[in-house]
Motif scaffolding. Structure first.
Motif, PDB file in Angstrom:
ATOM      1  N   ALA A  44     -13.538  62.111   3.863  1.00 42.39           N
ATOM      2  CA  ALA A  44     -14.498  62.376   2.785  1.00 42.39           C
ATOM      3  C   ALA A  44     -13.907  63.345   1.764  1.00 42.39           C
ATOM      4  N   ALA A  45     -13.198  64.359   2.234  1.00 42.62           N
ATOM      5  CA  ALA A  45     -12.580  65.313   1.310  1.00 42.62           C
ATOM      6  C   ALA A  45     -11.549  64.633   0.421  1.00 42.62           C
ATOM      7  N   VAL A  46     -10.734  63.777   1.012  1.00 47.19           N
ATOM      8  CA  VAL A  46      -9.746  63.043   0.221  1.00 47.19           C
ATOM      9  C   VAL A  46     -10.438  62.117  -0.760  1.00 47.19           C
ATOM     10  N   LEU A  47     -11.547  61.471  -0.299  1.00 47.46           N
ATOM     11  CA  LEU A  47     -12.285  60.577  -1.185  1.00 47.46           C
ATOM     12  C   LEU A  47     -12.830  61.345  -2.383  1.00 47.46           C
ATOM     13  N   ILE A  48     -13.323  62.545  -2.158  1.00 51.81           N
ATOM     14  CA  ILE A  48     -13.839  63.362  -3.256  1.00 51.81           C
ATOM     15  C   ILE A  48     -12.718  63.686  -4.244  1.00 51.81           C
ATOM     16  N   LEU A  49     -11.582  64.105  -3.735  1.00 53.28           N
ATOM     17  CA  LEU A  49     -10.485  64.504  -4.606  1.00 53.28           C
ATOM     18  C   LEU A  49      -9.929  63.341  -5.407  1.00 53.28           C
ATOM     19  N   THR A  50      -9.948  62.166  -4.845  1.00 58.38           N
ATOM     20  CA  THR A  50      -9.354  61.009  -5.524  1.00 58.38           C
ATOM     21  C   THR A  50     -10.334  60.304  -6.453  1.00 58.38           C
ATOM     22  N   ILE A 104      -4.800  69.255   6.278  1.00 55.66           N
ATOM     23  CA  ILE A 104      -4.130  67.962   6.440  1.00 55.66           C
ATOM     24  C   ILE A 104      -2.758  68.166   7.076  1.00 55.66           C
ATOM     25  N   SER A 105      -2.029  69.155   6.593  1.00 58.43           N
ATOM     26  CA  SER A 105      -0.707  69.420   7.173  1.00 58.43           C
ATOM     27  C   SER A 105      -0.823  69.844   8.622  1.00 58.43           C
ATOM     28  N   GLN A 106      -1.848  70.605   8.924  1.00 58.64           N
ATOM     29  CA  GLN A 106      -2.032  71.076  10.302  1.00 58.64           C
ATOM     30  C   GLN A 106      -2.381  69.921  11.228  1.00 58.64           C
ATOM     31  N   SER A 114      -3.821  62.789  13.934  1.00 56.50           N
ATOM     32  CA  SER A 114      -2.532  62.836  13.241  1.00 56.50           C
ATOM     33  C   SER A 114      -2.393  61.658  12.292  1.00 56.50           C
ATOM     34  N   LEU A 115      -2.762  60.487  12.746  1.00 56.71           N
ATOM     35  CA  LEU A 115      -2.677  59.312  11.886  1.00 56.71           C
ATOM     36  C   LEU A 115      -3.638  59.423  10.706  1.00 56.71           C
ATOM     37  N   THR A 116      -4.849  59.937  10.958  1.00 56.26           N
ATOM     38  CA  THR A 116      -5.797  60.134   9.850  1.00 56.26           C
ATOM     39  C   THR A 116      -5.244  61.098   8.819  1.00 56.26           C
ATOM     40  N   ALA A 117      -4.650  62.205   9.283  1.00 52.44           N
ATOM     41  CA  ALA A 117      -4.064  63.168   8.342  1.00 52.44           C
ATOM     42  C   ALA A 117      -2.927  62.540   7.539  1.00 52.44           C
ATOM     43  N   ALA A 118      -2.136  61.700   8.205  1.00 54.40           N
ATOM     44  CA  ALA A 118      -1.056  61.023   7.489  1.00 54.40           C
ATOM     45  C   ALA A 118      -1.620  60.098   6.417  1.00 54.40           C
ATOM     46  N   HIS A 119      -2.685  59.391   6.735  1.00 55.77           N
ATOM     47  CA  HIS A 119      -3.333  58.532   5.740  1.00 55.77           C
ATOM     48  C   HIS A 119      -3.835  59.353   4.563  1.00 55.77           C
ATOM     49  N   CYS A 120      -4.466  60.484   4.885  1.00 61.01           N
ATOM     50  CA  CYS A 120      -4.987  61.346   3.822  1.00 61.01           C
ATOM     51  C   CYS A 120      -3.850  61.849   2.921  1.00 61.01           C
ATOM     52  N   ARG A 138       2.187  69.015  -4.346  1.00 61.40           N
ATOM     53  CA  ARG A 138       3.052  70.178  -4.174  1.00 61.40           C
ATOM     54  C   ARG A 138       2.702  70.932  -2.886  1.00 61.40           C
ATOM     55  N   LEU A 139       1.432  70.994  -2.559  1.00 62.90           N
ATOM     56  CA  LEU A 139       1.027  71.711  -1.354  1.00 62.90           C
ATOM     57  C   LEU A 139       1.296  70.921  -0.077  1.00 62.90           C
ATOM     58  N   LEU A 140       1.336  69.620  -0.193  1.00 64.59           N
ATOM     59  CA  LEU A 140       1.494  68.784   0.997  1.00 64.59           C
ATOM     60  C   LEU A 140       2.947  68.545   1.369  1.00 64.59           C
ATOM     61  N   LEU A 141       3.865  68.571   0.407  1.00 66.98           N
ATOM     62  CA  LEU A 141       5.254  68.241   0.702  1.00 66.98           C
ATOM     63  C   LEU A 141       5.864  69.131   1.787  1.00 66.98           C
ATOM     64  N   PRO A 142       5.684  70.418   1.763  1.00 67.86           N
ATOM     65  CA  PRO A 142       6.245  71.216   2.861  1.00 67.86           C
ATOM     66  C   PRO A 142       5.678  70.813   4.213  1.00 67.86           C
ATOM     67  N   GLY A 143       4.419  70.509   4.226  1.00 68.07           N
ATOM     68  CA  GLY A 143       3.824  70.106   5.489  1.00 68.07           C
ATOM     69  C   GLY A 143       4.370  68.787   6.001  1.00 68.07           C
TER      70      GLY A 143
END
Length: 1789
Positions: free
Chosen positions: A1589-1595, A1615-1617, A1626-1632, A1652-1657
């Motif tokens: 839902a959070a990803v849906l809101i952002l997109t 998401i990174s965590q 883990s798969l859901t976070a990868a999808h997000c 930018r925030l997700l790449l390190p993760g």
């Protein structure tokens, strides 16, 4: 004692028997056990000592000089000899002569020998003859026969009962005719004094002897002296077979005896002879007048073929002989049977007329097609008689003939409500007019004619005028001529009979005022009856007059009906002044010392005068024989009640009604006590006995208010009826009285037992003990329990049969102390005096009616019930009980009472300790009992089998197998009176049919392959058409019909079993039974699966459709519908792209065709129309041109439904108005089903479309007619379709059941048509039809509703307001009806149908109140449609004010309902969660949010953000929900997207929108944080949904929306965590992550920040997966997640400019190298995926890739090079191989 007996039945010698005194005489139990041990020993071991044992026993029984004390030893010795001879007689045949002489000599010593010894000697002789009869010489056999014939008249009943002659007269040695006459004569002489058991034994012998005369024996043909015989030669002389006598001669043996002047008891015995004879033959082959009519009820014991033959014989040989046999009338058929019955209505005998009317009523009820013709014929005859009766010169028999026709007409008219489809109500209206006319004209005729007219007018028309208040002149009837008095009696009797019918069937109309008025006229009638009684008339006649009821009979019937009317009114509603006179009249009838005088008194229950001194028939033993001729009103009772009981004679009936009325009073019974103790009774002993019985029965029924008791005299009386009634009276009084009364009563009973040695008095006291304990209860009677039990146990040891029998019966009602009770039972089972043949001669004869052992089994049963599950705790008690039960079950096979009670014991034992019972042995025993000629034993075995089947049917299948089921089906043919057989088979079928349906179908097919007796009598082949004749059914061959027959009810049950087979298998979820593809895919063998038997099912349905019995034809259509519906989508086993039923089109058509033949009933036609609709709608044939005859029949029925008049479908004749109306309803519902199915089956639209104008008009008209019937309207408004007047006046009783069944599907069809926007349905709602050139509907905007809007809306509203608790229908049926109503309502609320009517305040408030109630009570699948209704209302109604969301606006109501529904889909609400399946709840949530969005979209003001905020808040509740594992959020994300996507109405609301989105995102992140540290399905579901839902809101949010940096960083952190979680998160976070990274390519600044925030993760995730990759422990979820990360990085790489790509690869290439395997390690799918991604980077930007690779350390660069080289080399090798040609594997067709 069973403690010393092993379970196998042998004596356990390891135990010491403590007390041998009380078992010094070997009782029945010990004798049977010793015999069983001897047989077991010689069966398993050597038999050398058998000769010595038999010889020793023979020495004991042959000692005739011994003292009588040795009789017990002789009995035991005879028992041992009998058991040995029964099993091993062929090995010791040398003893046979000695056994015969010894037993005969023992039996002859009748004066000094105990009956038990003689009886045991006869048993030994019988058992010996079964195995060693060959050793009996002819002279010895003659001596045995002679002695046995003389024993048929012995004084001992037990000796008479022993059936030695049955063993002598076998098929090989049949007695001669003189011997038969002697045997029957001897049996007849014994019947007068014999008890029931002895009478049945004589009947068994006589039946066996007479049945043996029908066995064909070889008789040599006499040699012929002609020349022709010489040519044949002596070698060619043949032998023929012939029975000893013909069936007529056999029956003459009994009929001649019956026609002699014999006593009543002997005549009853002769009918027992008949019953036994029919049983032995098997299925293949005044007062005394009333008794004869009662006893001929044994005719149903014949087989169906025998019953048909008997009907033909009676019709042709007897009924047609009066008045004369017409020339050419020799054959009796169903249609021609009515003519002799109608003719017989004019017989001069009153009894004949009444019974003929009753027979005609029963016949027309079973053959309703003949009902209208019979009514018209009789009515015509009655009209002629009424015209003739007015002629003074008419013949005297005209009046009796008119009465007979009136009885017949009345009995048939009373059938019209039960058979309304066959007769028009106009006929009954004409009959009512006739009755009214006759009553009005009665005053214009003389008393003779008027009496006939009044009796004919049997209906209630002017009953108040017939019951006026008596004048002073009428009170003195002495001077009134007797004919006039009889006329007044008859007039009042008929009127009161009408009142009685009114009070019985119209209780709802009897108000307080009506009750007072009725009571007033009833008082007048009672006063007139009292005045008639005071007339000095002759003694009452005891036998009805030949030409009708006499004056005294009419007076008694008048009183009876008056009393019954008062009972129906209730005594409290009667005036105080009337109550006293009524009570006095009641008591005077059944307790008056005067009247009812008779001849010399001998026995009250043996009286044969027709009224037995006026005794009541309510008591247990009835000396009165009921008959319908006693009260003509019995002809008019409903068919379901007519079999409940026939009326007693008028004198007895008035006593019964007086007692029943008296029992309902609340007066003190002082008058009763005065009459009982009247000195006048001493002069009439018989009347005294009758008064005593009546008084006790009245006291028993009125015990609620009685405080005086005279039962103490009754319980010591010699009459068993008085003892039973008196003991019940004492028990009921004790329950109402104080403790002092109870204590005193127990003390008096104990004193009576001690002081009174009379056996009947002691038995009555025992009964009173049991009755007191039963009615008082164990708590109140606890202090006296020990005394009561001790007295009853003492009485149980009394040698007199009457005493110990009733004492044991009373003890069975208490049974408190288990140990002492079991000890007493063991002792009783070993006492000689308690054996049925034991004790003195008098006791032995009395034991037949008072057997002790069945009551002992009842006590054992009570002990088992008392112990319950505790029976498992004590092995000693359990073994003792089980051994006792086995002892009685395996004991005397001739005593069915013992076996029945023992079976009941074992049933309860199985409930509490089944593991200690040998169930297979029990089943074999029960199966053997099924073939027993004794009905109670069969019923008990059936009940026990039902219990076992209910517990574990599969185990029963392993034990009993198919043989047991076949035996059960055989019982339905052999003895249809045994109840419970169908329940056993049905339960067995429903539990096991899923595992092997083919076996059950085979069994039903064998039943259906036989023919019924009715089918044999009629040539049904003429009714089959060409299609039917072309089928090779293989079920109706002439040979099969000649050999096997079956009862039609058995075949009907077999068809019901086929219906259950189809239903159970279809609902089981075992798809392999219906789909060959599923079976093949799962590797299931197709043999035995249900789809392989479709051809057989259709074949049996066709066989049923051509049957002669209506019920079979109807059930055959049901089976055919089952086949079509269940296998409609089943593929053909050979061709997957074809349907299974395609190859069965012709058989299905052939099976449906006979239903439209000329002999079809309305029910068959209606069922066939529905079957045709089911076939058309199943989808097997989708081409309209190929539907052929089936569719033509449907269209023909529809076309006829448009026109007025009677229908005629197919070859059937013109139907009655009622039947036509029913068929119209069925036709419309069938077409409605096609319309509803057309939503899923597109081809059906072509079927329905040409007839849509007609259907629309007829559907709306039918709904209007249904509404009119529901409001009980007398007439309907003008219809758009011409309907005949009879259709309009059918009323509730006929049409309402059919409408209730059909209107939901019609309403759903109307709803689907409305939703499709069809103009014809809109025109029909306006009460008109579209013109031919009119193609469009009127404008949708209208102020007034359509003409029939309120009619349909009212039906819909009523259906919706009926709650499930108030509805009489089942839950599934009600849900279907409610959903149909909501679908219709969704269109009705639109302006084109409702105009502005729905918005009227009153209607709108009621409508919204209904919606609120449904939102709070209905399940999810219903509320989906409710949301659509309120949504349609809100979307089509514009707001009337500037406030779009005013409190009373439709939009506001819709939002409130939707909010309530969404709130209650989760646990966030305090109320209950909406019930329903997960798919229904998901659809409900989506529908509710869709309504939110639709309303928000229609609002152009700032209120749109209010609606958005509410919907977002509700969605947050769904995301927060932890109530269940059902995922409501994931499937409803489109609703969330719609909430976010909805544009802002005004620019000034942007800030509110930004805040809402930020709050929504923060809520999702907060929900994820709450799940930290938690595990489980619910936790994973909540985390996953909130991340998505959070990803849906952002997109989804526009780029202009501002999101807080902290929220954004926290989201990317989560998401990174979650990438590192070990589960599917883990798969859901990868999808997000992938979604955010890919979406950032569009240039959204928020999303680019997320990247930018997700790449390190992402890099960290890949790095941490490296160790798992190299040690091989990585999970499948992580492998998939890595793939998603590669897609995200690939998308990010593509979005980066060329100048920055080298820098990006500088980060990605080292990360990739961490996941690459060394060249020496075999490649994995993950390694291949990683290398592919590496190649993708290299090919996308070679320069950047080369630049980045050069900066890597050598080892990393070398690993990358080897991986790329290996991947490229493998691809080249694969490409160099020649490509194989693509191949298509074709199936052979």
């Amino acid at each position: 004692m069973p403690r010393y007996i092993s379970s196998s039945g042998c004596i356990n010698t390891n135990q010491d028997i403590p007390d041998r005194n009380w078992i010094s005489s070997p009782g029945r139990a010990i004798r049977e056990l010793v015999g069983r041990c001897l047989v077991g020993m010689y069966t398993r071991g050597e038999t050398r000592s058998m000769f010595d044992i038999v010889q020793s026993c023979m020495r004991i029984v042959g000692d005739f000089k011994s003292l009588s004390e040795r009789d017990a030893s002789k009995i035991a010795a005879f028992s041992c000899i009998g058991d040995i001879m029964a099993s091993f007689g062929s090995q010791v045949m040398s003893f046979m002569a000695e056994i015969c002489t010894t037993t005969l000599r023992t039996v002859k010593s009748s004066s000094s020998v105990l009956p038990l010894l003689r009886y045991q000697a006869l048993i030994t002789l019988r058992k010996s003859l079964t195995t060693a009869k060959r050793a009996v010489t002819d002279s010895l056999a003659k001596d045995i026969q002679k002695q046995m014939r003389s024993l048929l008249t012995d004084k001992s009943f037990s000796v008479q009962r022993e059936q030695v002659l049955i063993n002598l007269y076998t098929p090989e040695t049949t007695p001669t005719l003189p011997e038969i006459d002697t045997l029957i004569s001897n049996s007849l002489r014994s019947l007068e004094q014999a008890d029931q058991l002895t009478r049945l034994a004589h009947a068994n012998l006589t039946g066996h002897i007479l049945a043996s005369t029908q066995i064909e024996r070889v008789i040599p043909v006499p040699e012929s002296s002609s020349e022709e015989g010489e040519e044949v030669g002596t070698a060619q002389v043949q032998e023929v077979t012939k029975p000893l006598c013909t069936p007529q001669e056999m029956l003459l043996h009994l009929s001649n005896l019956y026609n002699r002047t014999l006593t009543r008891k002997v005549r009853v015995g002769i009918f027992d002879f008949y019953a036994s004879l029919f049983t032995h033959l098997g299925p293949r082959s005044g007062y005394d007048i009333l008794l004869t009519r009662t006893l001929v009820s044994i005719l149903p014991m014949l087989s169906e073929q025998g019953q048909i033959s008997a009907i033909k014989e009676m019709a042709n040989s007897y009924l047609r002989r009066w008045p004369a046999l017409m020339p050419g009338q020799t054959k009796c058929t169903r249609e021609s049977l009515t003519d002799p019955l109608i003719t017989l209505l004019s017989h001069p005998s009153h009894s004949v007329r009444i019974h003929t009317a009753h027979a005609l009523r029963q016949f027309c009820n079973s053959t309703p097609t003949l009902l209208p013709r019979s009514i018209l014929t009789i009515q015509e005859k009655l009209q002629r008689d009424l015209s003739s009766i007015l002629n003074p010169s008419s013949a005297p028999e005209v009046s009796t003939r008119a009465l007979g026709h009136a009885y017949g007409l009345a009995s048939l008219v009373s059938l019209i409500p039960e058979r309304p489809l066959y007769v028009s109500y106009d006929i009954s209206a004409k009959v009512l007019d006739l009755a009214s006319t006759l009553l009005k004209k009665a005053g214009e005729s003389d008393t003779r004619v008027a009496s006939i007219q009044c009796e004919i007018a049997w209906f209630l028309v002017l009953w108040r005028n017939a019951l006026p208040k008596m004048t002073s002149k009428e009170r003195e009837l002495g001077g009134v001529p007797r004919p006039e008095v009889e006329f007044l009696l008859l007039l009042r009797g008929c009127a009161v009979g009408s009142i009685l019918a009114f009070l019985k069937w119209n209780k709802g109309l009897v108000s307080l005022d009506v009750g007072r008025r009725v009571a007033s006229v009833l008082s007048n009638a009672l006063s007139f009856a009292n005045a008639v009684v005071s007339l000095p008339l002759k003694t009452r006649s005891t036998v009805p007059k030949k030409k009708g009821l006499g004056m005294k009979e009419h007076e008694a019937l008048l009183r009876k009906r008056v009393f019954l009317c008062f009972s129906s009114l209730g005594f409290n509603g009667i005036a105080e002044s009337t109550q006293g006179a009524l009570l006095k009249s009641c008591i005077g009838l059944f307790a008056s010392p005067d009247g009812y005088a008779g001849s010399t008194f001998k026995d009250l229950w043996g009286s044969a005068d027709g009224y037995a001194y006026g005794v009541s028939s309510i008591v247990l033993r009835k000396p009165i024989i009921p008959s319908i001729e006693h009260d003509p009103l019995s002809l008019f009772t409903p068919m379901d009640e007519s079999s409940a009981g026939k009326p007693p004679p008028p004198y007895t009936a008035v006593v019964d009604s007086a007692i029943e009325l008296f029992a309902n009073t609340v007066k003190i019974i002082t008058l009763l006590l005065e009459n009982v103790h009247s000195p006048k009774l001493e002069k009439n002993t018989g009347r005294k006995a009758a008064v005593f019985v009546n008084a006790v029965v009245a006291l028993l029924l009125a015990m609620g208010s009685a405080r005086e008791v005279f039962g103490s005299d009754a319980i010591v009386d010699g009459d068993a009826v008085l003892r039973l009634a008196g003991s019940e009276a004492i028990g009921r009084l004790a329950s109402l009285s104080s403790t002092n009364f109870l204590t005193g009563q127990i003390k008096d009973l104990v004193d009576t037992v001690v002081n009174n040695r009379d056996p009947y008095g002691r038995a009555g006291c025992a009964l009173a003990f049991g009755s007191i304990y039963t009615h008082v209860g164990g708590l109140a009677a606890g202090p006296l329990l020990k005394t009561t039990v001790n007295v009853l146990m003492s009485l149980s040891n009394d040698p007199h049969p009457v005493v110990h029998f009733w004492a044991l019966r009373a003890l069975s009602r208490l049974c408190p102390f288990v140990p002492s009770t079991l000890g007493m039972l063991l002792k009783v089972s070993l006492l000689e005096s308690h054996e049925r043949e034991g004790g003195t001669l008098g006791n032995s004869n009395a034991s037949g009616d008072c057997p002790a052992y069945p009551v002992v089994c009842q006590i054992i049963d009570a002990v088992i019930t008392v112990l319950g599950p505790d029976i498992q705790e004590s092995a000693r008690t359990r073994t003792l009980i089980l051994n006792l039960v086995n002892l009685f079950m395996r004991g005397d096979a001739e005593d069915e009472g013992i076996a029945v009670e023992a079976i009941k014991c074992i049933q309860h034992f199985l409930m509490f300790a089944p593991e200690h019972v040998d169930v297979p042995d029990l089943v074999r025993s029960f199966q053997a009992h099924l073939s027993s000629p004794r009905g109670p034993l069969k019923v008990a075995s059936i009940n026990a089998l039902y219990q076992l089947v209910q517990k574990d049917a599969l185990a029963m299948s392993r034990i009993g197998g198919d043989r047991l089921v076949e035996d059960l089906f055989g019982m339905l043919d052999d003895d249809a009176t045994v109840v419970g057989v169908k329940d056993v088979i049905s339960s067995w079928l429903k539990q096991t049919v899923v595992h092997n349906p083919s076996a059950w179908i085979d069994l039903c097919q064998r039943i259906m392959s036989r023919t019924t007796a009715a089918q044999q009598a009629v040539d049904s082949a003429a009714g089959r058409d060409d299609e039917g004749e072309s089928l090779n059914l293989g079920l109706g061959s002439a040979e099969g019909r000649g050999r096997l027959t079956s009862r039609w009810r058995t075949q009907l049950f077999a068809l019901q079993c086929l219906h259950d087979i189809c239903t159970v298998v279809a609902e089981s979820g075992r798809r392999e039974h219906l789909n060959a593809v599923v079976a093949r895919e799962n590797g299931i063998p197709t043999k035995g699966l249900l789809f392989t038997r479709v051809a057989d099912l259709i074949r049996m349905a066709f066989t049923a459709s051509t049957a002669y019995v209506t019920e079979i034809r109807l059930e055959g259509l049901v089976v055919l519908q089952d086949v079509i519906q269940i296998f409609a989508e089943s593929p053909d086993p050979a061709y997957d792209d074809a349907l299974l039923l395609e190859q069965h089109q012709a058989p299905i058509t052939a099976a449906l065709t006979p239903a439209f033949s000329g002999d079809s009933t309305p029910e068959i036609l209606a069922s066939a129309v529905h079957a045709c609709a089911v076939f058309v709608g199943c989808g097997v044939v989708k081409d309209v041109a190929r539907m052929g005859r089936i569719l033509k029949l449907l269209t023909t029925a529809l076309e006829q439904s448009k026109e007025a008049g009677m229908l005629s479908v197919g070859d059937s004749g013109e139907l009655s108005p009622n039947a036509s109306a029913m068929l119209r309803i069925s036709t419309l519902s069938a077409w409605a089903q096609l319309q509803v199915s057309s939503e899923h089956q597109v081809y059906l639209q072509k079927v329905v479309e040409p007839y849509r104008p007609t259907l629309s008009s007829l559907w709306i008209s039918s709904l209007r007619d249904y509404a009119s019937i529901r409001i009980d309207s007398e007439s309907l408004n003008d219809s758009s379709v011409a309907l005949d007047s009879s259709y309009s006046n059918l009323g509730k009783e006929v049409l309402l059941p059919y409408y209730n069944q059909s209107w939901p599907i019609i309403l759903e069809a109307v709803a689907t048509t409305m939703q499709a926007g069809d103009p014809h349905i809109l025109a029909a709602m306006d009460g008109r039809e579209l013109a031919k050139n009119e193609t469009s509907a009127p404008p949708t905007k209208r102020d007034e509703p359509t003409a029939l809007f309120f009619v349909v809306y009212g039906l819909v509203y009523e259906a919706l307001t009926t709650s499930s608790a108030d509805s009489i229908t089942t839950s599934s049926v009600r849900e279907t009806m409610v959903i149909s109503a909501l679908k219709a309502l969704k269109s009705l609320v639109r302006p084109e149908y409702s105009g502005n009517a729905i918005m009227e305040p009153t209607i709108f408030d009621e409508f919204m109140g209904l919606c609120y109630r449904m939102a709070m009570t209905e399940p999810a699948n219903v509320q989906v449609h409710l949301v659509e209704v309120v949504g349609a209302l809100a979307s089509t109604r514009s707001p009337t004010s500037t406030d779009s969301l005013s409190f009373t606006s439709p939009r506001a109501h819709c939002l409130r309902i939707c909010a309530h529904i969404v709130k209650h889909c989760t646990s966030s609400s305090r109320g209950s969660i909406i019930q329903g399946q997960a798919p229904d709840r998901l659809a409900l949530v989506n529908a509710a949010f869709a309504s939110f969005i639709a309303i928000a979209s229609s609002i152009k003001s700032s209120q749109r953000e209010d609606v958005r905020g509410v919907s977002a808040l509700l969605y947050c509740d769904i995301l927060k929900d932890e109530s269940s594992e059902i995922d409501l959020a994931g499937p409803t994300f489109p609703a969330l997207k719609s909430i976010i996507d909805l544009p802002v109405a005004n620019g000034k609301d942007n800030e509110r929108y930004n805040q809402l989105m930020h709050a929504l995102l923060s809520s999702c992140l907060h929900n994820v944080d709450e799940m930290r540290g938690r595990q489980g399905l619910i936790s994973a579901k909540k985390t996953r949904n909130n991340l998505l839902a959070a990803v849906l809101i952002l997109t989804v949010v526009p780029s202009s929306v501002k999101v807080g940096r902290a929220a954004l960083e926290h989201c990317c952190f989560l998401i990174s965590q979650k990438l590192l979680d070990a589960d599917e998160i883990s798969l859901t976070a990868a999808h997000c992550a992938k979604t955010l990274v890919l979406a950032s390519a569009a240039g959204n600044s928020i999303l680019r920040q997320c990247t930018r925030l997700l790449l390190p993760g992402l890099v960290e995730f890949l790095a941490k997966m490296s160790p798992l990759v190299h040690d091989g422990s990585i999970t499948e979820a992580h492998v998939t997640a890595i793939g998603e990360v590669w897609k995200a990085l690939s998308g990010f790489f593509s979005s980066v400019g060329e100048d920055h790509r080298a820098r990006v690869l500088g980060v990605l290439l080292p990360t990739i190298s961490l996941l690459l395997l060394s060249p020496q390690v075999p490649s994995t799918p993950l390694n291949t995926q990683t290398v592919t991604q590496l190649l993708s980077f290299a090919t996308t930007s070679p320069a950047a890739f080369k630049e980045a690779a050069e900066k890597l350390d050598p080892s990393t660069r070398e690993l990358l090079e080897h991986s790329i080289r290996r991947a490229v080399g493998g691809t080249a090798t694969a490409a160099s191989q020649p490509a194989s040609k693509p191949q298509i594997s074709l199936r052979s067709f």
